[in-house]
Motif scaffolding. Structure first.
Motif, PDB file in Angstrom:
ATOM      1  N   ALA A   1     -15.753  56.922  26.246  1.00  0.00           N
ATOM      2  CA  ALA A   1     -15.906  55.544  25.758  1.00  0.00           C
ATOM      3  C   ALA A   1     -15.229  55.386  24.405  1.00  0.00           C
ATOM      4  CB  ALA A   1     -17.389  55.196  25.674  1.00  0.00           C
TER       5      ALA A   1
ATOM      6  N   LEU B   1     -29.408  56.701  26.241  1.00  0.00           N
ATOM      7  CA  LEU B   1     -28.356  56.732  25.233  1.00  0.00           C
ATOM      8  C   LEU B   1     -26.987  56.770  25.903  1.00  0.00           C
ATOM      9  CD1 LEU B   1     -29.914  59.495  22.971  1.00  0.00           C
ATOM     10  CD2 LEU B   1     -29.947  57.030  22.580  1.00  0.00           C
ATOM     11  N   SER B   2     -26.207  55.715  25.703  1.00  0.00           N
ATOM     12  CA  SER B   2     -24.831  55.748  26.168  1.00  0.00           C
ATOM     13  C   SER B   2     -24.025  54.737  25.371  1.00  0.00           C
ATOM     14  CB  SER B   2     -24.750  55.407  27.658  1.00  0.00           C
ATOM     15  OG  SER B   2     -23.403  55.294  28.013  1.00  0.00           O
ATOM     16  N   LEU B   3     -22.869  55.143  24.964  1.00  0.00           N
ATOM     17  CA  LEU B   3     -22.000  54.282  24.156  1.00  0.00           C
ATOM     18  C   LEU B   3     -21.589  53.056  24.954  1.00  0.00           C
ATOM     19  CD1 LEU B   3     -20.668  54.010  21.451  1.00  0.00           C
ATOM     20  CD2 LEU B   3     -18.836  55.520  22.231  1.00  0.00           C
ATOM     21  N   PHE B   4     -21.514  53.263  26.321  1.00  0.00           N
ATOM     22  CA  PHE B   4     -21.050  52.147  27.156  1.00  0.00           C
ATOM     23  C   PHE B   4     -21.974  50.943  27.062  1.00  0.00           C
ATOM     24  CE2 PHE B   4     -18.535  55.470  29.199  1.00  0.00           C
ATOM     25  CZ  PHE B   4     -17.311  54.812  29.309  1.00  0.00           C
TER      26      PHE B   4
ATOM     27  N   LEU C   1     -19.195  61.156  28.665  1.00  0.00           N
ATOM     28  CA  LEU C   1     -18.911  59.717  28.804  1.00  0.00           C
ATOM     29  C   LEU C   1     -18.805  59.011  27.459  1.00  0.00           C
ATOM     30  CD1 LEU C   1     -21.044  58.771  31.917  1.00  0.00           C
ATOM     31  CD2 LEU C   1     -18.576  59.035  31.771  1.00  0.00           C
ATOM     32  N   ASP C   2     -19.620  59.429  26.521  1.00  0.00           N
ATOM     33  CA  ASP C   2     -19.545  58.815  25.183  1.00  0.00           C
ATOM     34  C   ASP C   2     -18.181  59.076  24.566  1.00  0.00           C
ATOM     35  OD1 ASP C   2     -22.040  57.841  25.416  1.00  0.00           O
ATOM     36  OD2 ASP C   2     -23.027  59.374  24.157  1.00  0.00           O
TER      37      ASP C   2
END
Lengths: 640, 400
Positions: free
Chosen positions: A607, B394-397, A603-604
């Protein structure tokens, strides 16, 4: 100017498609078997101008799935072996649990039985102790039967596993056949574009198939896959699907095996199959379950035969010789359903101590018979009768056809048929059938002792056998005994040389006894029936001694050692299964990790991709806007 | 390395699950206190435990057998001891009755009392144990061993002897047959017996007899001749083939020796009086007592009667002594067996203790080890959970 706008619009379109792909990836982050997809940007064809080649923007060449065939195959193969060990372990643990409880072990029942036997020996004429012995004997049989039932349940479980696996395999291959068809037409109608999601779906189904059985997958040029099991038996070829079926073992209709639909009926392919749940279940049956049944069966037949033999050499409270204590069943030879001849072999157990915990296969090759021990392949052959492991197989009955075969399961048959043969406590034969004594008026120091019998024939003795010492029994100066009754005649005994004790044997009843000392002239020793000797426990003590004697498996194991051996085998098999499962699971995990690290959605990453695409989109939009302004500038300039 | 998000979750999850399953197993061990819960935990240990349990149970059975044996032997010992007491009383009465001063009436009274003692002894020999078995019938435990009919005693048992198992390979006899206890008693002095001729007219009475060297078994007859002037009587001893083996002159109280035997007489044998010496044979205890009682009850009217009475009493007393010796042998035999049982019980108890120790070492949990392992696993699980929670944040979103 128009070029810039064209370039801009091609870029906007391409970026939108890339955004769709990224969104598709994010949407499928939890989809099993999904391979992330990537848009393949390509620079649009250049145009030749006077200045040279000038680019005309960007196009999307295709949407690819990020995928590694090798890693996928690896996952599939490890799935097969992991499922195999998981099924094997799952079933083996159940047997392990059956034998886990040491307080309810068969050894405890054996111990209670022999303890009760000693209680009777302590007080042989009293009925309550005898009744208690019958109770313990019934408990022993019950325990044996409950083990048998648990193992039978597991045997049915294995059949259930096989049936379910075959059904699932058929449903999976049908789906894969359909997908093959869809994939081939999708590729054809799109001019060679890969239908990524269909391919992923098919990979998922292939993995599920691999859980059931190990398959070989070969990819065709048109996008279809062909699937083979065993030794190249095709399950799916293009969109044609061949079904697996369950078939019954040719000797044992309760034992399900695996067949494949063929032109000439169902071919049995059990022994060619590898891997997957099927192999796990088959292995379990062959390597754990059936050997356990054989060991327990060996204990059953061994206990019944050896105890019966000793019991038959005893005398009950009513002065009759002992009958069977446990029922024994004459082992049968089960004919294969494929036999064409009429041969009906019969089996006799001559020496149960040599019998092995194994099945045996009897086969006729047209010239001679052969009898093969199942667990290690030891065999004998000839015209018959065949003798192996204390068993005689008489093949004289009927006429065999070439290729006829029979299965002998002496141990396993005994397991299912063990039961108690006596119910009247008076019929427990604790006494010895004969008793010996010297006459009260004997004057010499002669004594008779060590009396034993070994053959119920001729017993109980119809009349006494008396031995009277005569210094000239065998001629002048040759001392011995004049024997009256029984075998009659004379036997030589010279007190001068034999007074330390000499053993004599009579054929009748297999009577054996020792005479020692110096008998006086005319001294009489009498061996007679022990009818009325209700307080005698000699045969009871002999039966009690059987408990610790190595009577089974080639005179190497006592009853309890056979059971302990079985527990050890099951324990070791379970431990190994655990270890194998751990290894296979981590191998599978590694393979999945490798595949996921290539094909899985992060997902990163998506993103970041979205950010990148967004920025690109903004840049292109700026570029279109600048082109537009330049165009407006030009129009304004020409318009004035 | 590139990681997929699913894999990232999955790894954290798997780590927690592994820790949980280990923890659950340790918890189960702690709850049951067992190191081996199924054969797979330790196949060889599980088999060892089975074998140890078998052996411990077998020793338990040996103990039960030993206590049965002790009961039976004690019972027999009681009976034999009572019989010895009776014999002692009979002996006292016999000596009393043998006294020359007694009248026929007082002898008769003593004889009647001895007959009562005889009945008592017979009842003792027909004793039963708690389960109703006759103690002294050999294997024929449901029929009374001794019966009396017309003054004869017959034994209805056999010579069987019951054994029980009190240790691995150790059997012990817990009974003796009535024949061995009450019947197999050598008469006379154990080697030979002396009896007076039934038509003796003199006053020669049998005294002590014994061995000088080894007795040559045969039936000998001592025949007395005429009395010399010095009062001595000539005699000769013949064997069964009528060969003279010894001869000489006898005076009151002297002994006669021949073929390894030495007999003593008292009184004055008449010409033609005979005494027979023959090898001992088995004489049952009841017949011995009965013959004494009979002799006492029979009135003696003549000198010859009195001499015959004294001779019968002398023979009876010597048989009685044999019986008492025999009874004490039987008792010491029982005592030796009781000692054996005691020794075997000690061995059994030691062995059992040792086996139980090994069993405990094999199957029982080492709590110290298990608890420290439990704590370690608990910590690991907590760590795995914390790591999971932290990493999932942890997540970029979150930053978009």
């Amino acid at each position: 100017m128009a070029d810039s706008l064209n370039i801009g619009s091609s870029a906007l379109l391409s970026l939108q498609q890339a955004m769709s792909a990224a969104s598709h990836n994010i949407a499928n982050v939890n989809t099993e078997g999904f391979s992330r997809q990537k848009v393949d940007f390509q620079a649009a064809p250049t145009q030749l101008t006077g200045a040279g080649y000038i680019g005309s923007g960007v196009t999307v060449g295709g949407v690819d799935r990020v995928y590694d065939q090798f890693l996928n195959n690896q996952v599939r193969n490890f799935t097969s072996s992991q499922s195999q060990y998981e099924a094997f372990h799952g079933l083996t643990v159940q047997v392990n649990n059956v034998f886990a409880d040491s307080e309810n072990s068969l050894n405890a029942s054996l111990q209670n039985f022999f303890g009760a036997l000693q209680d009777v020996a302590d007080s042989p004429s009293t009925l309550p102790e005898r009744q208690a012995l019958l109770g313990e004997a019934a408990n022993l049989v019950d325990r044996q039967q409950s083990f048998n039932n648990l193992l039978e349940d597991l045997s049915r479980d294995v059949n259930g596993h096989i049936t379910t696996a075959v059904t699932e395999i058929n449903s999976l291959t049908a789906s894969i056949g359909k997908l093959n068809h869809e994939i081939v037409s999708a590729i054809g109608s799109s001019g060679g574009k890969s239908p990524n999601d269909l391919l992923d779906q098919r990979d998922v189904l292939l993995n599920r198939l691999a859980e059931k059985v190990n398959v070989t997958v070969t990819e065709q040029d048109d996008g279809a896959v062909n699937i083979f099991v065993g030794k190249g038996q095709g399950l799916v070829v293009g969109s044609d699907v061949t079904r697996l079926t369950t078939v019954r073992n040719s000797y044992d209709t309760q034992r399900l095996e695996i067949g494949i639909d063929g032109v000439a009926g169902n071919a049995n392919i059990t022994r060619f199959l590898k891997g997957g749940e099927l192999q796990g279940a088959l292995d379990f049956r062959e390597k754990v379950l059936e050997p356990a049944q054989m060991q327990l069966g060996l204990l059953s037949i061994g206990l019944a035969n050896t105890l019966n033999s000793q019991h038959q050499l005893g005398m009950d409270l009513d002065g009759n010789l002992g009958a069977d204590f446990f029922t024994t069943v004459t082992p049968s030879a089960v004919a294969s359903v494929n036999n064409a001849g009429t041969a009906a072999p019969t089996i006799t157990i001559d020496d149960v101590s040599n019998l092995q915990a194994s099945d045996y296969k009897l086969a006729y090759d047209g010239a001679q018979w052969s009898l093969t021990r199942g667990n290690d392949g030891t065999s004998v052959s000839g015209a018959g009768p065949l003798v192996l492991d204390g068993m005689t197989v008489d093949v004289g009955m009927g006429i065999p056809a070439t290729g006829d075969s029979f299965l002998l399961k002496p141990a396993r048959e005994a397991l299912t048929s063990l039961s108690l043969a006596i119910s009247d406590p008076r019929k427990i034969a604790m006494a010895a059938p004969v008793i010996a004594s010297g006459d009260i008026n004997n004057l010499g120091s002669g004594s008779i002792s060590g009396l034993s019998v070994s053959d119920p024939t001729g017993l109980p003795l119809p009349g006494p056998i008396s031995l009277s010492f005569n210094p000239d029994a065998l001629g002048v100066g040759i001392p011995g005994f004049d024997v009256v009754g029984g075998p009659g005649g004379t036997i030589a005994y010279d007190p001068a040389t034999q007074s330390n004790g000499t053993t004599f044997n009579f054929t009748v009843g297999g009577i054996s006894f020792d005479i020692a000392g110096v008998p006086g002239d005319g001294d009489v020793f009498v061996i007679e029936s022990n009818a009325g000797g209700v307080g005698d426990n000699r045969n009871g003590l002999l039966m009690g001694e059987l408990q610790l004697k190595p009577l089974l498996a080639g005179n190497e194991s006592s009853y309890q050692q056979v059971y302990s051996g079985l527990v050890a085998d099951v324990g070791i098999a379970t431990r190994q299964a655990e270890a194998n499962l751990t290894v296979e699971s981590s191998l599978l995990q590694e393979a999945v990790n490798s595949r996921e690290s290539v094909s899985g959605v992060n997902l990163d990453e998506e993103a970041a991709n979205l950010l990148k695409l967004q920025q690109s989109y903004q840049a292109v939009a700026q570029m279109v806007s600048i082109s537009n302004e330049m165009f407006q500038t030009l129009i304004r300039a020409t318009g004035n | 390395m590139r990681l997929s998000t699913t894999q990232f979750y999955q790894q954290g999850l798997t780590a927690m699950q592994n820790q949980q399953s280990k923890l659950q197993k340790t918890e189960h061990h702690l709850a049951t206190g067992l190191r081996i819960m199924s054969p797979a935990d330790d196949p060889s240990g599980a088999v060892l435990a089975l074998n140890l349990n078998d052996n411990i149970a077998a020793i338990g059975q040996f103990e039960r057998n030993a206590s049965v044996a002790e009961n039976q032997l004690s019972l027999e010992e009681n009976v034999v001891s009572s019989v010895t007491d009776v014999l002692q009383r009979v002996r006292e009465l016999s000596i009393q009755g043998n006294n020359a001063t007694n009248s026929n009436e007082s002898r008769r009274a003593i004889g009647i009392e001895i007959n009562e003692r005889l009945d008592e002894m017979l009842a003792l020999a027909n004793s039963r144990d708690a389960s109703g078995e006759y103690l002294f019938s050999g294997y024929r435990v449901d029929s009374p061993p001794f019966t009396q009919s017309a003054g004869n005693f017959s034994y209805n048992g056999d010579n069987g002897q019951r054994h029980v198992q009190i240790g691995e390979g150790t059997q012990i006899a817990i009974r003796d047959s009535g024949r061995a206890v009450f019947q197999e008693i050598p008469s006379g002095n154990g080697s030979f017996e002396v009896s007076a001729g039934t038509s003796n007219t003199g006053s020669g009475v049998i005294g002590q007899s014994g061995l000088v060297g080894s007795f040559v078994p045969d039936t000998y007859t001592v025949t007395f001749g005429a009395t010399a002037v010095d009062g001595s009587v000539s005699y000769q001893v013949t064997d069964s083939a009528l060969t003279v083996v010894s001869s000489g002159n006898y005076s009151d109280g002297e002994s006669i020796k021949f073929s390894g035997a030495q007999i003593t007489l008292s009184g004055q044998p008449a010409n033609g009086d005979t005494f027979t010496v023959q090898p001992s044979k088995n004489q049952d205890i009841f017949s011995t007592v009965k013959s004494i009682a009979d002799a006492l009850i029979n009135p003696a009217s003549t000198q010859a009667d009195t001499t015959a009475f004294h001779n019968t009493m002398a023979q009876g007393l010597s048989n009685l002594d044999q019986a008492m010796t025999h009874m004490s042998e039987v008792r010491s035999g029982i005592g030796a067996r009781l000692n054996n049982i005691d020794a075997q019980r000690n061995i059994n108890a030691d062995f059992q203790l040792q086996l139980e120790k090994v069993l405990s070492e094999t199957v029982d949990l080492d709590y110290a080890d298990a608890i420290s392992e439990f704590n370690l696993q608990l910590t690991s699980l907590q760590a795995a959970q914390q790591v999971y929670v932290k990493t999932q944040e942890l997540s970029l979103f979150r930053f978009l």
